[in-house]
Design a protein around this motif. Structure first.
Motif, PDB file in Angstrom:
ATOM      1  N   GLY A 181       6.081  -6.113  10.701  1.00  0.00           N
ATOM      2  CA  GLY A 181       7.359  -5.693  11.234  1.00  0.00           C
ATOM      3  C   GLY A 181       7.633  -4.212  11.213  1.00  0.00           C
ATOM      4  O   GLY A 181       8.601  -3.766  11.818  1.00  0.00           O
ATOM      5  N   ARG A 182       6.842  -3.409  10.513  1.00  0.00           N
ATOM      6  CA  ARG A 182       7.095  -1.970  10.478  1.00  0.00           C
ATOM      7  C   ARG A 182       5.769  -1.220  10.400  1.00  0.00           C
ATOM      8  O   ARG A 182       4.740  -1.774  10.015  1.00  0.00           O
ATOM      9  N   PRO A 183       5.778   0.064  10.774  1.00  0.00           N
ATOM     10  CA  PRO A 183       4.519   0.821  10.811  1.00  0.00           C
ATOM     11  C   PRO A 183       4.010   1.251   9.451  1.00  0.00           C
ATOM     12  O   PRO A 183       2.900   1.767   9.353  1.00  0.00           O
ATOM     13  N   TYR A 184       4.786   1.055   8.378  1.00  0.00           N
ATOM     14  CA  TYR A 184       4.380   1.514   7.052  1.00  0.00           C
ATOM     15  C   TYR A 184       4.265   0.328   6.092  1.00  0.00           C
ATOM     16  O   TYR A 184       4.917  -0.700   6.255  1.00  0.00           O
ATOM     17  N   LEU A 185       3.425   0.513   5.079  1.00  0.00           N
ATOM     18  CA  LEU A 185       3.228  -0.542   4.089  1.00  0.00           C
ATOM     19  C   LEU A 185       4.507  -0.818   3.305  1.00  0.00           C
ATOM     20  O   LEU A 185       5.178   0.099   2.850  1.00  0.00           O
ATOM     21  N   ASP A 186       4.809  -2.091   3.146  1.00  0.00           N
ATOM     22  CA  ASP A 186       5.810  -2.547   2.183  1.00  0.00           C
ATOM     23  C   ASP A 186       5.318  -3.899   1.699  1.00  0.00           C
ATOM     24  O   ASP A 186       5.667  -4.954   2.244  1.00  0.00           O
ATOM     25  N   VAL A 187       4.437  -3.858   0.701  1.00  0.00           N
ATOM     26  CA  VAL A 187       3.688  -5.024   0.261  1.00  0.00           C
ATOM     27  C   VAL A 187       4.096  -5.391  -1.154  1.00  0.00           C
ATOM     28  O   VAL A 187       4.174  -4.519  -2.023  1.00  0.00           O
ATOM     29  N   THR A 188       4.354  -6.668  -1.397  1.00  0.00           N
ATOM     30  CA  THR A 188       4.658  -7.164  -2.729  1.00  0.00           C
ATOM     31  C   THR A 188       3.661  -8.259  -3.089  1.00  0.00           C
ATOM     32  O   THR A 188       3.426  -9.175  -2.292  1.00  0.00           O
ATOM     33  N   ILE A 203       4.151  -1.994  -3.190  1.00  0.00           N
ATOM     34  CA  ILE A 203       3.601  -0.749  -2.640  1.00  0.00           C
ATOM     35  C   ILE A 203       4.452  -0.356  -1.453  1.00  0.00           C
ATOM     36  O   ILE A 203       4.598  -1.116  -0.488  1.00  0.00           O
ATOM     37  N   ILE A 204       5.020   0.849  -1.513  1.00  0.00           N
ATOM     38  CA  ILE A 204       6.001   1.310  -0.523  1.00  0.00           C
ATOM     39  C   ILE A 204       5.497   2.623   0.064  1.00  0.00           C
ATOM     40  O   ILE A 204       5.419   3.640  -0.621  1.00  0.00           O
ATOM     41  N   GLU A 205       5.154   2.605   1.345  1.00  0.00           N
ATOM     42  CA  GLU A 205       4.596   3.783   2.007  1.00  0.00           C
ATOM     43  C   GLU A 205       5.682   4.581   2.718  1.00  0.00           C
ATOM     44  O   GLU A 205       6.473   4.024   3.471  1.00  0.00           O
ATOM     45  N   ARG A 206       5.730   5.877   2.445  1.00  0.00           N
ATOM     46  CA  ARG A 206       6.664   6.815   3.096  1.00  0.00           C
ATOM     47  C   ARG A 206       8.097   6.260   3.159  1.00  0.00           C
ATOM     48  O   ARG A 206       8.692   6.167   4.234  1.00  0.00           O
ATOM     49  N   PRO A 207       8.683   5.908   2.023  1.00  0.00           N
ATOM     50  CA  PRO A 207      10.021   5.289   2.051  1.00  0.00           C
ATOM     51  C   PRO A 207      11.088   6.189   2.659  1.00  0.00           C
ATOM     52  O   PRO A 207      12.086   5.682   3.187  1.00  0.00           O
ATOM     53  N   GLY A 208      10.903   7.501   2.598  1.00  0.00           N
ATOM     54  CA  GLY A 208      11.889   8.398   3.175  1.00  0.00           C
ATOM     55  C   GLY A 208      12.015   8.291   4.679  1.00  0.00           C
ATOM     56  O   GLY A 208      12.985   8.773   5.265  1.00  0.00           O
ATOM     57  N   ARG A 209      11.046   7.635   5.323  1.00  0.00           N
ATOM     58  CA  ARG A 209      11.070   7.514   6.776  1.00  0.00           C
ATOM     59  C   ARG A 209      11.747   6.239   7.270  1.00  0.00           C
ATOM     60  O   ARG A 209      12.044   6.124   8.450  1.00  0.00           O
ATOM     61  N   TRP A 210      11.951   5.252   6.381  1.00  0.00           N
ATOM     62  CA  TRP A 210      12.534   4.009   6.881  1.00  0.00           C
ATOM     63  C   TRP A 210      13.562   3.381   5.951  1.00  0.00           C
ATOM     64  O   TRP A 210      14.353   2.534   6.387  1.00  0.00           O
ATOM     65  N   GLY A 226      -5.309  -7.694   1.438  1.00  0.00           N
ATOM     66  CA  GLY A 226      -5.947  -6.687   2.279  1.00  0.00           C
ATOM     67  C   GLY A 226      -6.116  -7.176   3.700  1.00  0.00           C
ATOM     68  O   GLY A 226      -5.919  -6.424   4.660  1.00  0.00           O
ATOM     69  N   GLY A 227      -6.477  -8.446   3.851  1.00  0.00           N
ATOM     70  CA  GLY A 227      -6.611  -8.992   5.198  1.00  0.00           C
ATOM     71  C   GLY A 227      -5.295  -9.017   5.947  1.00  0.00           C
ATOM     72  O   GLY A 227      -5.236  -8.717   7.144  1.00  0.00           O
ATOM     73  N   LEU A 228      -4.210  -9.353   5.245  1.00  0.00           N
ATOM     74  CA  LEU A 228      -2.894  -9.362   5.889  1.00  0.00           C
ATOM     75  C   LEU A 228      -2.460  -7.960   6.286  1.00  0.00           C
ATOM     76  O   LEU A 228      -1.877  -7.745   7.348  1.00  0.00           O
ATOM     77  N   VAL A 229      -2.764  -6.982   5.417  1.00  0.00           N
ATOM     78  CA  VAL A 229      -2.421  -5.593   5.732  1.00  0.00           C
ATOM     79  C   VAL A 229      -3.215  -5.120   6.942  1.00  0.00           C
ATOM     80  O   VAL A 229      -2.707  -4.391   7.805  1.00  0.00           O
ATOM     81  N   ALA A 230      -4.482  -5.538   7.027  1.00  0.00           N
ATOM     82  CA  ALA A 230      -5.326  -5.124   8.148  1.00  0.00           C
ATOM     83  C   ALA A 230      -4.955  -5.840   9.444  1.00  0.00           C
ATOM     84  O   ALA A 230      -5.310  -5.372  10.530  1.00  0.00           O
ATOM     85  N   LEU A 231      -4.239  -6.953   9.341  1.00  0.00           N
ATOM     86  CA  LEU A 231      -3.932  -7.756  10.510  1.00  0.00           C
ATOM     87  C   LEU A 231      -3.265  -6.945  11.610  1.00  0.00           C
ATOM     88  O   LEU A 231      -3.630  -7.041  12.789  1.00  0.00           O
ATOM     89  N   ARG A 232      -2.327  -6.125  11.233  1.00  0.00           N
ATOM     90  CA  ARG A 232      -1.563  -5.385  12.234  1.00  0.00           C
ATOM     91  C   ARG A 232      -2.414  -4.374  12.982  1.00  0.00           C
ATOM     92  O   ARG A 232      -2.215  -4.109  14.156  1.00  0.00           O
ATOM     93  N   ARG A 233      -3.398  -3.772  12.291  1.00  0.00           N
ATOM     94  CA  ARG A 233      -4.209  -2.728  12.893  1.00  0.00           C
ATOM     95  C   ARG A 233      -5.448  -3.255  13.619  1.00  0.00           C
ATOM     96  O   ARG A 233      -5.957  -2.616  14.515  1.00  0.00           O
ATOM     97  N   ILE A 234      -5.961  -4.419  13.182  1.00  0.00           N
ATOM     98  CA  ILE A 234      -7.250  -4.873  13.703  1.00  0.00           C
ATOM     99  C   ILE A 234      -7.091  -6.047  14.665  1.00  0.00           C
ATOM    100  O   ILE A 234      -7.607  -6.033  15.772  1.00  0.00           O
ATOM    101  N   ILE A 235      -6.337  -7.070  14.254  1.00  0.00           N
ATOM    102  CA  ILE A 235      -6.273  -8.299  15.032  1.00  0.00           C
ATOM    103  C   ILE A 235      -5.204  -8.235  16.118  1.00  0.00           C
ATOM    104  O   ILE A 235      -5.455  -8.556  17.276  1.00  0.00           O
ATOM    105  N   LEU A 236      -4.000  -7.783  15.748  1.00  0.00           N
ATOM    106  CA  LEU A 236      -2.919  -7.785  16.725  1.00  0.00           C
ATOM    107  C   LEU A 236      -3.208  -6.935  17.951  1.00  0.00           C
ATOM    108  O   LEU A 236      -2.916  -7.359  19.077  1.00  0.00           O
ATOM    109  N   PRO A 237      -3.768  -5.710  17.837  1.00  0.00           N
ATOM    110  CA  PRO A 237      -4.088  -4.960  19.053  1.00  0.00           C
ATOM    111  C   PRO A 237      -5.035  -5.708  19.990  1.00  0.00           C
ATOM    112  O   PRO A 237      -4.887  -5.644  21.212  1.00  0.00           O
ATOM    113  N   ALA A 238      -5.999  -6.450  19.423  1.00  0.00           N
ATOM    114  CA  ALA A 238      -6.914  -7.219  20.264  1.00  0.00           C
ATOM    115  C   ALA A 238      -6.175  -8.333  20.994  1.00  0.00           C
ATOM    116  O   ALA A 238      -6.422  -8.600  22.173  1.00  0.00           O
TER     117      ALA A 238
END
Length: 317
Positions: free
Chosen positions: A10-17, A28-35, A284-296
């Motif tokens: 749902g978002r371009p940055y990591l927010d993984v629990t 893990i919260i990536e670039r929280p100041g942006r969102w 890791g597979g779920l995190v990669a899903l957005r970058r690897i599988i969804l674009p295909a």
């Protein structure tokens, strides 16, 4: 895991629990100041200050995520460990530094400030606080090597970084200083000292990768004596730090290395508890899903627009 999937897509940055044992949660919260909104940022900062207050005997920190600068939170990845009841007990504030390199800029992940509540230090959190975020970002970047940096005077941390990552310099009895190591270290010292609280008056020994008089730029209360600095179980790293650093003056060593496939294998084999390996790979597979599988999947659907991708032909044409 389901919540991780929806947040990641749902978002371009990591927010993984995810769980770490039966009684701990890791976020893990990536670039929280942006969102994050102001209230969310305030709550996150309060958790970090709570851990800092439990960790420091006296004094306070005035750099990085403690500086009160919202812009700083746009360039960090926070790994926050909490008990099941929500009480924060440890964090790593990993900074993202962009170096001017050719043909394209290079991002370096600085391992940053790590703090653990003293009563929780026997629970083997190093694999979470140092390697987990780099591992997941490595997955998301389709296994492209990621440069990491570390600034410390603690022998236990020097050894941990040398053993966890690849191509680390400096380290005792091995390793090789490449031109990239030297050029990256020069840029970090010239442009990014504020990331790790080193003042402009600190020196830099390029031969040994030692920052001399490092504790004058906001990190003053982190300075340790040799006796107080946690030691590594491998005496080589203790001897290396004792011979290389002047603890009375307040020296640090700056290490540069990479998270790559070799480092990933070492991390999974040596650092991650066996009970957590499957869950970590699944995450890791779920995190990669957005970058690897969804674009295909989107690419295969030629009848719909997706961001900059346009349909080959409109409906009815």
């Amino acid at each position: 895991m389901i919540s991780t999937l929806f947040k990641t897509i749902g978002r371009p940055y990591l927010d993984v629990t995810l769980r770490s044992g039966p009684d701990m949660r890791v976020r893990i919260i990536e670039r929280p100041g942006r969102w994050m909104d102001d209230a969310q940022l305030a709550a996150l900062s309060a958790d970090l200050r709570h851990i800092a207050a439990r960790t420091l005997d006296a004094g306070s920190l005035t750099y990085g995520v403690f500086a009160g600068d919202a812009e700083r939170m746009k360039q960090v990845v926070i790994t926050l460990v909490s008990r099941a009841d929500g009480t924060p007990i440890a964090f790593n504030a990993l900074a993202i530094m962009t170096l001017a390199t050719k043909p394209a800029p290079t991002e370096v992940l600085h391992l940053g400030l790590v703090m653990v509540d003293p009563i929780e230090r026997s629970k083997n959190l190093s694999w979470v606080l140092y390697g987990l975020t780099c591992f997941l970002i490595f997955f998301r970047r389709q296994f492209r090597p990621i440069w990491i940096s570390n600034v410390t005077q603690v022998p236990a941390v020097v050894g941990m970084v040398a053993q966890m990552f690849s191509n680390v310099w400096p380290q005792p009895d091995g390793g090789r200083r490449t031109l990239n190591h030297l050029l990256f270290a020069r840029q970090i010292m010239a442009r990014h000292r504020d990331v790790f609280g080193v003042g402009p008056d600190a020196g830099f020994d390029e031969e040994r990768f030692v920052i001399t008089g490092a504790y004058t730029g906001g990190s003053d209360d982190l300075k340790k004596t040799w006796d107080a600095a946690p030691k590594h179980r491998d005496a080589r790293f203790n001897d290396f730090c004792a011979a290389t650093l002047d603890y009375e003056r307040g020296d640090d060593v700056i290490q540069l290395g990479q998270m790559d496939l070799a480092a990933m294998r070492k991390y999974l084999r040596r650092e991650v508890p066996k009970s957590a390996v499957f869950a970590l790979l699944l995450t890791g597979g779920l995190v990669a899903l957005r970058r690897i599988i969804l674009p295909a999947v989107h690419w295969a659907d030629s009848g719909r627009q997706w961001k900059t991708l346009r349909p080959y032909k409109g409906a009815g044409q």
